[in-house]
Design a protein around this motif. Sequence first.
Motif, mmCIF file in Angstrom:
data_model
loop_
_atom_site.group_PDB
_atom_site.id
_atom_site.type_symbol
_atom_site.label_atom_id
_atom_site.label_comp_id
_atom_site.label_asym_id
_atom_site.label_seq_id
_atom_site.Cartn_x
_atom_site.Cartn_y
_atom_site.Cartn_z
ATOM 1 N N PHE A 104 -5.141 -11.546 -8.138
ATOM 2 C CA PHE A 104 -5.667 -10.199 -8.361
ATOM 3 C C PHE A 104 -6.652 -9.777 -7.269
ATOM 4 O O PHE A 104 -6.675 -8.616 -6.861
ATOM 5 C CB PHE A 104 -6.300 -10.084 -9.737
ATOM 6 N N ILE A 105 -7.451 -10.704 -6.784
ATOM 7 C CA ILE A 105 -8.368 -10.374 -5.684
ATOM 8 C C ILE A 105 -7.576 -10.045 -4.426
ATOM 9 O O ILE A 105 -7.866 -9.057 -3.735
ATOM 10 C CB ILE A 105 -9.356 -11.530 -5.441
ATOM 11 N N SER A 106 -6.563 -10.847 -4.123
ATOM 12 C CA SER A 106 -5.734 -10.578 -2.946
ATOM 13 C C SER A 106 -5.003 -9.249 -3.072
ATOM 14 O O SER A 106 -4.938 -8.477 -2.106
ATOM 15 C CB SER A 106 -4.717 -11.704 -2.751
ATOM 16 N N LEU A 107 -4.466 -8.983 -4.250
ATOM 17 C CA LEU A 107 -3.762 -7.725 -4.467
ATOM 18 C C LEU A 107 -4.706 -6.531 -4.322
ATOM 19 O O LEU A 107 -4.354 -5.523 -3.706
ATOM 20 C CB LEU A 107 -3.118 -7.725 -5.855
ATOM 21 N N LEU A 129 -7.473 -6.412 -2.501
ATOM 22 C CA LEU A 129 -7.797 -6.263 -1.082
ATOM 23 C C LEU A 129 -6.639 -5.664 -0.295
ATOM 24 O O LEU A 129 -6.848 -4.830 0.595
ATOM 25 C CB LEU A 129 -8.203 -7.611 -0.489
ATOM 26 N N ILE A 130 -5.425 -6.064 -0.619
ATOM 27 C CA ILE A 130 -4.258 -5.494 0.048
ATOM 28 C C ILE A 130 -4.179 -3.993 -0.217
ATOM 29 O O ILE A 130 -3.935 -3.200 0.695
ATOM 30 C CB ILE A 130 -2.963 -6.209 -0.408
ATOM 31 N N ILE A 131 -4.412 -3.592 -1.463
ATOM 32 C CA ILE A 131 -4.368 -2.164 -1.801
ATOM 33 C C ILE A 131 -5.476 -1.406 -1.094
ATOM 34 O O ILE A 131 -5.242 -0.310 -0.547
ATOM 35 C CB ILE A 131 -4.431 -1.976 -3.328
ATOM 36 N N LEU A 132 -6.698 -1.962 -1.062
ATOM 37 C CA LEU A 132 -7.805 -1.289 -0.372
ATOM 38 C C LEU A 132 -7.522 -1.124 1.115
ATOM 39 O O LEU A 132 -7.749 -0.051 1.685
ATOM 40 C CB LEU A 132 -9.105 -2.064 -0.569
ATOM 41 N N PHE A 133 -7.051 -2.177 1.748
ATOM 42 C CA PHE A 133 -6.737 -2.076 3.165
ATOM 43 C C PHE A 133 -5.567 -1.133 3.415
ATOM 44 O O PHE A 133 -5.551 -0.394 4.400
ATOM 45 C CB PHE A 133 -6.429 -3.450 3.761
ATOM 46 N N ALA A 134 -4.586 -1.135 2.532
ATOM 47 C CA ALA A 134 -3.420 -0.261 2.701
ATOM 48 C C ALA A 134 -3.822 1.207 2.580
ATOM 49 O O ALA A 134 -3.260 2.061 3.264
ATOM 50 C CB ALA A 134 -2.347 -0.600 1.681
ATOM 51 N N LEU A 135 -4.792 1.481 1.718
ATOM 52 C CA LEU A 135 -5.258 2.865 1.597
ATOM 53 C C LEU A 135 -6.042 3.301 2.835
ATOM 54 O O LEU A 135 -6.030 4.472 3.197
ATOM 55 C CB LEU A 135 -6.117 3.027 0.345
ATOM 56 N N GLY A 136 -6.719 2.338 3.462
ATOM 57 C CA GLY A 136 -7.498 2.656 4.654
ATOM 58 C C GLY A 136 -6.661 2.742 5.911
ATOM 59 O O GLY A 136 -6.941 3.510 6.817
ATOM 60 N N MET A 152 1.377 -5.288 4.627
ATOM 61 C CA MET A 152 1.599 -5.852 3.294
ATOM 62 C C MET A 152 2.460 -7.109 3.356
ATOM 63 O O MET A 152 2.175 -8.093 2.671
ATOM 64 C CB MET A 152 2.236 -4.815 2.378
ATOM 65 N N ILE A 153 3.490 -7.096 4.166
ATOM 66 C CA ILE A 153 4.355 -8.268 4.307
ATOM 67 C C ILE A 153 3.564 -9.437 4.883
ATOM 68 O O ILE A 153 3.668 -10.572 4.402
ATOM 69 C CB ILE A 153 5.591 -7.934 5.165
ATOM 70 N N SER A 154 2.731 -9.173 5.885
ATOM 71 C CA SER A 154 1.907 -10.227 6.480
ATOM 72 C C SER A 154 0.930 -10.800 5.454
ATOM 73 O O SER A 154 0.757 -12.025 5.367
ATOM 74 C CB SER A 154 1.119 -9.679 7.670
ATOM 75 N N ALA A 155 0.291 -9.941 4.687
ATOM 76 C CA ALA A 155 -0.668 -10.398 3.683
ATOM 77 C C ALA A 155 0.005 -11.229 2.600
ATOM 78 O O ALA A 155 -0.536 -12.252 2.163
ATOM 79 C CB ALA A 155 -1.387 -9.197 3.072
ATOM 80 N N ILE A 156 1.189 -10.818 2.178
ATOM 81 C CA ILE A 156 1.917 -11.567 1.145
ATOM 82 C C ILE A 156 2.354 -12.930 1.680
ATOM 83 O O ILE A 156 2.262 -13.939 0.974
ATOM 84 C CB ILE A 156 3.114 -10.737 0.640
ATOM 85 N N ILE A 157 2.794 -12.981 2.925
ATOM 86 C CA ILE A 157 3.190 -14.258 3.526
ATOM 87 C C ILE A 157 1.988 -15.197 3.611
ATOM 88 O O ILE A 157 2.090 -16.393 3.289
ATOM 89 C CB ILE A 157 3.832 -14.034 4.910
ATOM 90 N N ILE A 158 0.842 -14.675 4.023
ATOM 91 C CA ILE A 158 -0.370 -15.491 4.104
ATOM 92 C C ILE A 158 -0.780 -15.978 2.719
ATOM 93 O O ILE A 158 -1.124 -17.150 2.531
ATOM 94 C CB ILE A 158 -1.515 -14.706 4.781
ATOM 95 N N TYR A 159 -0.722 -15.109 1.720
ATOM 96 C CA TYR A 159 -1.090 -15.493 0.352
ATOM 97 C C TYR A 159 -0.203 -16.626 -0.152
ATOM 98 O O TYR A 159 -0.689 -17.633 -0.665
ATOM 99 C CB TYR A 159 -0.995 -14.285 -0.583
#
Length: 72
Positions: free
Chosen positions: A26-29, A31-38, A47-54
Amino acid sequence: MLISASSRSPQQFVNLFMAGLSAKLFISLGLIILFALGIKENIVCFMISAIIIYFSFTILEVVSLLKYLRKV
């Protein structure tokens, strides 16, 4: 914390492990949403990079815990 719980009670270990994975998800999700909005450009690539890292870190965590628990 997980290692000490594994020596006390298997049920407590499972509860802590699942709670930790859920919190990390949930924390990763969030952060991904916050960064995606920015970031307005290359959102899909980010998003693909963040999911692969997670998933890479989650797999690494599970494998290292399995190696430790097999020794015990």
